[in-house]
Each structure stands twice: as C-alpha cells, then as structure tokens.
Motif scaffolding. Structure first.
Motif, PDB file in Angstrom:
ATOM      1  N   LEU A   1       2.852   1.317 -14.542  1.00 55.40           N
ATOM      2  CA  LEU A   1       3.954   0.795 -14.046  1.00 55.40           C
ATOM      3  C   LEU A   1       3.901  -0.808 -14.201  1.00 55.40           C
ATOM      4  N   ALA A   2       2.670  -1.447 -13.870  1.00 57.42           N
ATOM      5  CA  ALA A   2       2.713  -2.836 -14.136  1.00 57.42           C
ATOM      6  C   ALA A   2       2.977  -3.343 -15.733  1.00 57.42           C
ATOM      7  N   ALA A   3       2.391  -2.633 -16.917  1.00 59.95           N
ATOM      8  CA  ALA A   3       2.647  -2.548 -17.862  1.00 59.95           C
ATOM      9  C   ALA A   3       4.126  -2.434 -18.506  1.00 59.95           C
ATOM     10  N   LEU A   4       4.750  -1.552 -17.790  1.00 54.98           N
ATOM     11  CA  LEU A   4       6.116  -1.340 -18.060  1.00 54.98           C
ATOM     12  C   LEU A   4       7.197  -2.187 -17.318  1.00 54.98           C
ATOM     13  N   GLY A   5       6.712  -3.011 -16.347  1.00 56.10           N
ATOM     14  CA  GLY A   5       7.581  -3.946 -15.564  1.00 56.10           C
ATOM     15  C   GLY A   5       8.491  -2.931 -14.629  1.00 56.10           C
ATOM     16  N   ARG A   6       8.049  -1.910 -14.413  1.00 52.68           N
ATOM     17  CA  ARG A   6       8.500  -1.123 -13.471  1.00 52.68           C
ATOM     18  C   ARG A   6      10.020  -0.638 -13.938  1.00 52.68           C
ATOM     19  N   ARG A   7      10.206  -0.756 -15.290  1.00 49.95           N
ATOM     20  CA  ARG A   7      11.539  -0.369 -15.891  1.00 49.95           C
ATOM     21  C   ARG A   7      11.643   1.253 -15.886  1.00 49.95           C
ATOM     22  N   GLY A   8      12.873   1.665 -15.077  1.00 48.23           N
ATOM     23  CA  GLY A   8      13.187   3.085 -15.087  1.00 48.23           C
ATOM     24  C   GLY A   8      12.043   4.102 -14.780  1.00 48.23           C
ATOM     25  N   ALA A   9      10.806   3.790 -14.540  1.00 49.26           N
ATOM     26  CA  ALA A   9       9.956   5.060 -13.770  1.00 49.26           C
ATOM     27  C   ALA A   9       9.453   4.454 -12.462  1.00 49.26           C
ATOM     28  N   GLY A  10       8.956   5.554 -11.849  1.00 47.54           N
ATOM     29  CA  GLY A  10       8.505   5.267 -10.581  1.00 47.54           C
ATOM     30  C   GLY A  10       7.560   6.380 -10.023  1.00 47.54           C
ATOM     31  N   PRO A  11       6.580   5.931  -9.106  1.00 51.19           N
ATOM     32  CA  PRO A  11       5.499   6.957  -8.761  1.00 51.19           C
ATOM     33  C   PRO A  11       6.342   8.385  -8.045  1.00 51.19           C
ATOM     34  N   ASN A  12       5.667   9.485  -8.298  1.00 46.04           N
ATOM     35  CA  ASN A  12       5.752  10.714  -7.260  1.00 46.04           C
ATOM     36  C   ASN A  12       5.227  10.407  -5.995  1.00 46.04           C
ATOM     37  N   HIS A  13       6.017   9.599  -5.086  1.00 49.51           N
ATOM     38  CA  HIS A  13       5.422   9.225  -3.684  1.00 49.51           C
ATOM     39  C   HIS A  13       4.896  10.426  -2.905  1.00 49.51           C
ATOM     40  N   VAL A  14       3.855  10.152  -2.155  1.00 51.54           N
ATOM     41  CA  VAL A  14       3.265  11.146  -1.304  1.00 51.54           C
ATOM     42  C   VAL A  14       3.991  10.442   0.062  1.00 51.54           C
ATOM     43  N   PHE A  15       4.329  11.438   1.161  1.00 48.87           N
ATOM     44  CA  PHE A  15       4.668  11.030   2.342  1.00 48.87           C
ATOM     45  C   PHE A  15       3.876  11.993   3.520  1.00 48.87           C
ATOM     46  N   GLY A  16       3.646  11.452   4.664  1.00 55.77           N
ATOM     47  CA  GLY A  16       2.813  12.175   5.561  1.00 55.77           C
ATOM     48  C   GLY A  16       3.314  12.202   7.130  1.00 55.77           C
ATOM     49  N   LEU A  17       2.542  12.730   7.994  1.00 54.01           N
ATOM     50  CA  LEU A  17       2.755  12.782   9.378  1.00 54.01           C
ATOM     51  C   LEU A  17       2.275  11.549  10.398  1.00 54.01           C
ATOM     52  N   ASP A  18       1.684  10.565   9.541  1.00 52.80           N
ATOM     53  CA  ASP A  18       1.494   9.259  10.111  1.00 52.80           C
ATOM     54  C   ASP A  18       0.697   9.306  11.479  1.00 52.80           C
ATOM     55  N   ARG A  19      -0.616   9.724  11.634  1.00 54.67           N
ATOM     56  CA  ARG A  19      -1.431   9.381  12.695  1.00 54.67           C
ATOM     57  C   ARG A  19      -1.343  10.625  13.713  1.00 54.67           C
ATOM     58  N   ILE A  20      -0.345  11.220  13.641  1.00 58.62           N
ATOM     59  CA  ILE A  20      -0.128  12.531  14.798  1.00 58.62           C
ATOM     60  C   ILE A  20      -1.201  13.337  14.639  1.00 58.62           C
ATOM     61  N   ILE A  21      -2.034  13.864  13.304  1.00 59.44           N
ATOM     62  CA  ILE A  21      -2.969  14.572  13.408  1.00 59.44           C
ATOM     63  C   ILE A  21      -4.327  14.217  13.563  1.00 59.44           C
TER      64      ILE A  21
ATOM     65  N   ARG B   1       0.837  -1.153   0.006  1.00 64.60           N
ATOM     66  CA  ARG B   1       0.032  -0.122  -0.006  1.00 64.60           C
ATOM     67  C   ARG B   1       0.884   1.086   0.084  1.00 64.60           C
ATOM     68  N   TYR B   2       0.537   2.233  -0.804  1.00 67.34           N
ATOM     69  CA  TYR B   2       1.630   3.443  -1.043  1.00 67.34           C
ATOM     70  C   TYR B   2       0.401   4.636  -1.415  1.00 67.34           C
ATOM     71  N   ARG B   3       0.783   5.705  -1.180  1.00 64.53           N
ATOM     72  CA  ARG B   3       0.034   7.006  -1.892  1.00 64.53           C
ATOM     73  C   ARG B   3       1.115   7.593  -2.715  1.00 64.53           C
ATOM     74  N   HIS B   4       0.512   8.232  -3.843  1.00 64.22           N
ATOM     75  CA  HIS B   4       1.262   8.819  -4.767  1.00 64.22           C
ATOM     76  C   HIS B   4       0.466  10.081  -5.695  1.00 64.22           C
ATOM     77  N   ARG B   5       1.239  10.760  -6.237  1.00 56.69           N
ATOM     78  CA  ARG B   5       0.436  11.697  -6.856  1.00 56.69           C
ATOM     79  C   ARG B   5      -0.101  11.091  -8.318  1.00 56.69           C
ATOM     80  N   ALA B   6      -1.517  11.448  -8.537  1.00 58.80           N
ATOM     81  CA  ALA B   6      -2.072  10.761  -9.662  1.00 58.80           C
ATOM     82  C   ALA B   6      -1.910  11.505 -10.794  1.00 58.80           C
ATOM     83  N   GLY B   7      -1.573  10.631 -12.140  1.00 58.60           N
ATOM     84  CA  GLY B   7      -1.127  11.009 -13.331  1.00 58.60           C
ATOM     85  C   GLY B   7       0.301  11.674 -13.258  1.00 58.60           C
ATOM     86  N   GLU B   8       1.360  11.247 -12.366  1.00 57.56           N
ATOM     87  CA  GLU B   8       2.737  11.712 -12.489  1.00 57.56           C
ATOM     88  C   GLU B   8       3.571  10.505 -12.136  1.00 57.56           C
TER      89      GLU B   8
END
Length: 372
Positions: free
Chosen positions: A52-72, A3-10
C-alpha cells in the motif's frame, strides 16, 4: 500510521479500479482471488503495508479484521449473577426480525438458550462451536452472540425476533471486512431493516473498511445500523461505527443513505449518569446507552465452571459498548411497526432520551443517553 489489524496477504479493490491497478499489484505478486459485490480480493505474499505504501493507497485497501475489544481477555469479562430473566414465548407470527451480525448462536441439545427460544432464527452456519480450554471452560467469544441477541429481545414483544448471522470467530473474536459485508448483503436481501453490529476496530490510515462501507451503501435509506463504538476509552473513531455514508456526522441526517448510529456506553450505576470509563467517546458518537453490568443470557446453568466463587446460573452481567448497541437496537425495534420505519423509530427513541454531558477537549456536548 494508525495501528490496525488485517488479513495477511489480502487486498480489496473496487471492481471499477481492477483494470488500472492490476499491473501494479501483479508487480508485487498480488493476483485476483474472488471477492464480493463491488469488491475483488487480491492475494499475495508481500506485506500489505509495504504494498500500500508503494502504491500510494490508490484503489486498494486491506481486508481489515475487527474484534470484540477487551470484553473477552481484558477487564470486561462476563460475571456470574443471582439474577435471571423470564423467557418470553414467541408469538404465533413473528412480524419482524432484527439482524444481528455476531459470533452466532450457542446450541445445547440442538436448541438455543431458553431465553432466546424460537425468537431467534439462524442457519447451521450461524451456530457456534464452543472451543473449550483444559479446564473445560469456553475459550474465546462463543457466548457473545447469544448475549447480544438476548439484549435485543429483552426490549421487544414476543412478535419480534432476531435473525443471527454468525461471522465472528468463536475463539479469536475476529471478523473480517468481507465476511461482515456478505452478512449485511444477506440481511438486505432478506428484507431486514434494522441491523446490530457489536464489534469494532481501527483501520489503515483511519479510512473506512472498503467491503463494509460498500455493503452499507447498498442498504436503502429507511435501514438503521446500530454499531458499538469500542471499549478503549479513547476519542479516535473506530469502524464500522464511524462510517459516515456521505453525510456530516452526527449532524443533520442524510435521507439518501442508511442511518449508521455509533453507540458508546453510559454508566448508570453512579449518582449522575456519565460515560463509562472503558467507552470510546467523541463528537462522532451519536448516542450512549447503558453498558455497565448489563444482564443477559449466557451459557447453560453451571457453565462455565467458576471455582471458589458463585456459579453461573445461565445468565451473566457483562459490560461493554457491544451491549449498549444491542440495547439501543432493541429500543428501536420496539418502536417499529407497520407504519413506523426503523429510521423513524430511531429518531423517536433518540429524541425521547435524556442527555448525558460528554466533556471533551473541544468543550461539552449533550448526547442522548438511552436507558435500558
């Protein structure tokens, strides 16, 4: 899939891979749209996991989104306290600055919290617009950067300051891979050699986030990056704390890269120190630091309004690995000097710390426990 979060369309692609991967991405409607450093951003409309599944994850990756994890929004909210801290005036000359990549600084009447005073350096874009709910109280994570900066400054003398880089959204608590990488690059160019990252997240197939990993790789070997290990109470590696930079982790230090220290939370309120219930754990974590009911600067006295209970007095007690990371960062900063690099100071702090025994499926492991 993790499970991960990312910017849609990037998607993020290394510059060296662009020529080879561009036709494949174009077939899915993804085209170049800027980037930073060695990475390029491609944007499109097809769902990122499908591409990414179609490309086999070669050379590309998501623009991941990170957060403050439960503390808010979870059970690790800031709470009022009767305690406070005495502000320390800044020295005439600040000899070094600690980089803090976070939400930014809350201003009141054009000035930071009194505890931070002139010891925090920031640009206009590194300040926080407080988003208020219907009751007038803040919605989201606006106070997090002030609190983290205050914890760093609690550990040091008046000649050490904080250089704030505000990249975490004050309402959602989110920060994207590229924005964090840009902030790290800015701090590198400013000569900062100790950086605090108090946020975390999971990534696609448990792979390091491309932009942040590349930015950390551009840091010199004497730089130390302290990162929070997350508040999910799980063993799984999270990022950016879990980035290895080409070395076995957390074993022998690799002198060719910056030192990344993942920090979990210890609970010092029990008779025998133990890992806090909320803290992530596992052999990938380099140290634990106090992280339960930590005292630090928050908003101004009387705000937020807490009905039928004690009011905030300008300070709060807060729990989370964000604050454990900030404490360790401050301890390292306190040990730095003209002849002591951040890496040397970090090694001394961890060697001098007591240990906490972490029980895991693979047995017991003694890990440094840094007390505030």
């Amino acid at each position: 899939m993790t499970r991960y979060r990312h910017r849609a369309g990037e998607l993020l692609v290394h510059a060296d891979d662009c020529a080879a991967i561009r036709p494949g991405l174009a077939a899915f409607g993804y085209h170049p749209d800027g980037g930073t450093g060695a990475l390029r951003r491609f944007t499109g409309t097809r769902p990122v996991p499908d591409v990414l599944a179609a490309l086999g994850r070669r050379g590309a990756g998501p623009n991941h989104v990170f957060g403050l994890d439960r503390i808010i929004w979870g059970d690790l909210r800031p709470r009022p306290t009767n305690l406070d801290l005495t502000p320390v005036p800044a020295a005439e000359r600040i000899r070094m600055q600690v980089g803090v990549v976070d939400t930014g600084i809350v201003l009141r009447d054009g000035a930071p919290h009194e505890f931070l005073g002139r010891r925090v350096c920031y640009a206009p874009e590194d300040t926080v617009r407080v988003v208020r709910g219907e009751d007038g109280n803040p919605v989201g994570s606006a106070g997090h950067g002030t609190f983290v900066a205050g914890l760093v400054l609690k550990q040091v003398g008046p000649d050490v300051g904080v250089r704030m880089k505000g990249v975490i959204d004050e309402q959602s608590g989110d920060a994207e891979d590229l924005a964090v990488a840009n902030a790290i690059d800015d701090l590198r160019e400013e000569g900062v050699t100790l950086i605090n990252l108090s946020f975390s997240g999971e990534t696609f197939e448990d792979q390091p986030p491309k932009a942040i990993e590349a930015a950390l790789g551009r840091l010199s070997p004497e730089v130390v990056v302290v990162a929070s290990a997350g508040n999910r109470g799980m063993r799984q590696r999270v990022y950016p704390a879990g980035i290895k930079l080409g070395r076995s982790f957390p074993g022998v230090l690799d002198g060719n890269h910056a030192l990344v220290l993942p920090v979990g939370s210890a609970d010092p309120t029990t008779a025998i120190s133990r890992v806090a219930d909320f803290s992530n754990f596992g052999p990938w974590i380099a140290a634990f630091a106090d992280g339960v009911d930590v005292l630090g600067p928050y908003f101004h006295p009387g705000y937020p309004k807490v009905f039928d209970v004690q009011e905030f007095n300008g300070y709060a007690v807060w729990s989370g690995t964000s604050f454990s990371a900030a404490i360790l960062t401050g301890k390292i900063a306190a040990g730095m000097g003209p002849d002591v690099t951040a890496r040397e100071a970090a090694v001394k702090v961890l060697e001098a710390a007591e240990t906490i025994t972490v029980h895991d499926v693979n047995g017991c492991l003694d890990v440094p426990h840094v007390r505030e």
